[in-house]
Design an enzyme around this catalytic site. Structure first.
Site, PDB file in Angstrom:
ATOM      1  CG  ASP A  70     -34.111  -3.026 -79.491  1.00 54.92           C
ATOM      2  OD1 ASP A  70     -34.608  -3.486 -77.651  1.00 54.92           O
ATOM      3  OD2 ASP A  70     -34.856  -2.074 -79.557  1.00 54.92           O
ATOM      4  N   GLY A 150     -44.457  -8.868 -70.308  1.00 52.30           N
ATOM      5  CA  GLY A 150     -44.206  -7.649 -70.667  1.00 52.30           C
ATOM      6  C   GLY A 150     -46.071  -7.086 -70.996  1.00 52.30           C
TER       7      GLY A 150
HETATM    8  P1  IMP Z   1     -36.726  -6.265 -75.804  1.00 53.90           P
HETATM    9  O1  IMP Z   1     -36.351  -5.173 -76.623  1.00 53.90           O
HETATM   10  O2  IMP Z   1     -36.989  -7.607 -76.733  1.00 53.90           O
HETATM   11  O3  IMP Z   1     -36.083  -6.302 -74.575  1.00 53.90           O
HETATM   12  O4  IMP Z   1     -38.034  -5.984 -75.443  1.00 53.90           O
HETATM   13  C1  IMP Z   1     -38.668  -4.121 -74.905  1.00 53.90           C
HETATM   14  C2  IMP Z   1     -39.333  -4.295 -73.916  1.00 53.90           C
HETATM   15  O5  IMP Z   1     -41.069  -4.669 -74.656  1.00 53.90           O
HETATM   16  C3  IMP Z   1     -40.361  -5.504 -73.328  1.00 53.90           C
HETATM   17  O6  IMP Z   1     -39.944  -5.271 -71.784  1.00 53.90           O
HETATM   18  C4  IMP Z   1     -41.598  -5.668 -73.058  1.00 53.90           C
HETATM   19  O7  IMP Z   1     -42.044  -4.293 -72.246  1.00 53.90           O
HETATM   20  C5  IMP Z   1     -41.981  -5.338 -74.189  1.00 53.90           C
HETATM   21  N1  IMP Z   1     -41.827  -7.022 -75.349  1.00 53.90           N
HETATM   22  C6  IMP Z   1     -41.051  -7.207 -76.408  1.00 53.90           C
HETATM   23  N2  IMP Z   1     -41.627  -8.117 -76.651  1.00 53.90           N
HETATM   24  C7  IMP Z   1     -43.068  -9.223 -75.656  1.00 53.90           C
HETATM   25  C8  IMP Z   1     -43.812  -9.711 -76.259  1.00 53.90           C
HETATM   26  O8  IMP Z   1     -44.053 -10.304 -76.319  1.00 53.90           O
HETATM   27  N3  IMP Z   1     -44.954  -9.413 -75.207  1.00 53.90           N
HETATM   28  C9  IMP Z   1     -44.482  -8.573 -74.074  1.00 53.90           C
HETATM   29  N4  IMP Z   1     -44.349  -7.805 -74.234  1.00 53.90           N
HETATM   30  C10 IMP Z   1     -43.294  -7.024 -74.888  1.00 53.90           C
END
Ligand code: IMP
Length: 192
Positions: A70, A150
């Site tokens: 996460d 992201g």
């Molecule tokens: P997750 O929990 O890893 O899916 O990340 C949640 C959200 O954080 C993603 O949908 C992105 O908006 C943001 N995020 C996480 N890692 C990255 C990254 O490496 N680059 C840009 N946004 C990120």
């Protein structure tokens, strides 16, 4: 033989980043590969709780070793928002909407310090192990670059003058929060 591990994710960007980070060491299966179509609820209050909810769901229901991550962006001037709500900050689950809302909320802020964090939860032989990676940086005044996903176009890592979205995947993979957390996971798995 290369050992198999499930990565509890459906995000193609992350799966391909993690596959390239672990290539030659592990065969990574994703949720599709094990026919898991459940939308695993992320109802925790921290990155660690949400990662653990996902990894333990897979291990309990599919009896297979698994890790889940996460991640999110913490911005000091916004009281560490969007944090665990990074994917749905603007309410639409759309990267561009989220990024534009951050830029709007950061207008006029002088403290632009922020960090990306990743917590990985690994379910191995009945135990939960946690690994954290983070990278400090600044929120840019405007979006630059086309790569990544992201918030990449508005995050400039400390020590660099370009955004994550202007870096190649290889360059980002050397320094990213996810890479640092995955490296800890790899060192741990190599020591098992
Ligand atoms: P997750 O929990 O890893 O899916 O990340 C949640 C959200 O954080 C993603 O949908 C992105 O908006 C943001 N995020 C996480 N890692 C990255 C990254 O490496 N680059 C840009 N946004 C990120």
């Amino acid at each position: 033989m290369i050992p198999k591990l499930v990565f509890a994710s459906n995000n193609e960007h992350k799966t391909s980043e993690i596959k390239s980070l672990l290539k030659d060491k592990y065969e990574i299966l994703n949720l599709k590969d094990i026919n898991c179509t459940t939308d695993i609820p992320e109802t925790g209050n921290t990155f660690a709780e949400n990662a653990t909810l996902k990894s333990s769901f897979v291990t309990q229901n599919y009896q297979i070793d698994c890790f889940a991550d996460d991640s999110g962006l913490e911005i000091e001037a916004l009281n560490l928002a969007p944090g665990i709500y990074s994917a749905r900050y603007a309410g639409t689950r759309n990267d561009l909407d989220n990024l534009n809302l951050v830029l709007k909320n950061m207008q006029g802020k002088t403290n632009r310090q922020a960090r990306f964090k990743t917590v990985i939860s690994l379910q191995l032989n009945g135990k939960n192990y946690l690994f954290e990676g983070k990278i400090e940086g600044k929120i840019a005044e405007k979006a630059t670059g086309k790569d990544g996903f992201g918030y990449d176009p508005i995050f400039i890592p400390d020590g660099y003058s370009i955004s994550f979205a202007e870096m190649s995947k290889t360059q980002k993979n050397k320094i990213s929060h996810r890479a640092l957390a995955v490296q800890q996971l790899i060192s741990f798995l190599n020591g098992v």
